[in-house]
Design an enzyme around this catalytic site. Structure first.
Site, short mmCIF file in Angstrom:
data_model
loop_
_atom_site.label_atom_id
_atom_site.label_comp_id
_atom_site.label_asym_id
_atom_site.label_seq_id
_atom_site.Cartn_x
_atom_site.Cartn_y
_atom_site.Cartn_z
CG ASP A 72 -40.43 21.50 8.09
OD1 ASP A 72 -39.54 21.80 7.29
OD2 ASP A 72 -40.83 22.26 9.00
N GLY A 84 -39.41 24.24 10.40
CA GLY A 84 -38.04 23.73 10.51
C GLY A 84 -37.04 24.87 10.55
CD GLU A 91 -42.50 29.64 7.42
OE1 GLU A 91 -41.43 29.65 6.82
OE2 GLU A 91 -42.91 28.65 8.04
C1 A5P Z 1 -39.46 27.54 7.73
O1 A5P Z 1 -39.76 27.89 9.04
C2 A5P Z 1 -40.23 26.37 7.31
O2 A5P Z 1 -41.57 26.35 7.60
C3 A5P Z 1 -39.98 25.97 5.87
O3 A5P Z 1 -40.97 26.41 5.01
C4 A5P Z 1 -39.93 24.51 5.85
O4 A5P Z 1 -39.02 24.14 6.87
C5 A5P Z 1 -39.50 23.95 4.50
O5 A5P Z 1 -38.19 24.30 4.23
P1 A5P Z 1 -37.40 23.65 3.02
O6 A5P Z 1 -38.08 24.07 1.77
O7 A5P Z 1 -36.02 24.22 3.17
O8 A5P Z 1 -37.43 22.18 3.24
#
Ligand code: A5P
Length: 204
Positions: A72, A84, A91
């Protein structure tokens, strides 16, 4: 603008797909940028073992050669905010399991300094007490994590991300947070217009 950002996500994902080698165990993150990775990997027709951070995946391999995920926010030093999509706890587990952690992003993600919100996952046991001790937190109106954690966001000053990470880790009831330190990150691909900027961190 939206089309340009989508194109940057695709270019960053395609650049990351190029460094994947046949036979690798690959960890796959979540999000709209990682979504472009799958077709790019499929086109390469490699033989891969993939592990995803999605709720459906219960098993993380003992070792992964490479994990590729979005972010993010990204600082010049390689600090990230992730979560996000509320998947930051899993993760991080998949990121640290890999020898190389590669971040893919569009040009809206690099920032001079990290700012709130910082995603949190909290134990439901003692939640009121944890929220009181953290102070500046808001609960996110989303379902619990696949591991039963409550998703929230730290909304105070980030300041020194290392100090904030240490404070959050020292707070009982915090399962994990969305601050990822530069020591976790090997390479960052940022789509910028029609090209891709590659940043290799010292841990690469
Ligand atoms: C998910 O929990 C996040 O960590 C995503 O990797 C991060 O929000 C990026 O998402 P986008 O590639 O959709 O921006």
């Amino acid at each position: 603008m939206a089309a340009e950002v989508e194109n940057e996500k695709r270019l960053a994902a395609e650049a990351a797909a190029e460094i994947v080698q046949n036979g690798m165990r690959v960890g796959l993150g979540t999000g709209s940028t990682v979504a472009y990775l799958l077709p790019a990997l499929a086109r390469r027709r490699l033989s891969l073992r993939c592990v995803a951070t999605s709720p459906e995946t219960a098993q993380v391999a003992q070792t992964l050669g490479l994990t590729i995920d979005g972010a993010d926010q990204i600082t010049p030093e390689g600090w990230l905010i992730k979560g996000g999509g509320a998947a930051h706890t899993r993760e991080k587990v998949v990121a640290v399991t890999a020898t190389q952690f590669v971040v893919i992003a569009d040009s809206t993600k690099p920032v001079a300094a990290l700012r709130a919100p910082v995603p949190l996952e909290l134990l439901s046991f003692g939640l009121e007490s944890t929220l009181r001790r953290l102070g500046t937190v808001s609960l996110r109106d989303v379902k619990r994590s696949p591991d039963g954690g409550v998703i929230a966001d730290f909304t105070g000053e980030v300041g020194d991300p290392g100090a904030l990470a240490a404070m959050l880790e020292a707070t009982p009831g915090v399962v994990d947070h969305g601050l990822f330190g530069p020591e976790l990150v090997s390479t960052i691909f940022v789509g910028r217009g029609a090209s891709v900027q590659r940043i290799d961190l010292p841990s690469a």
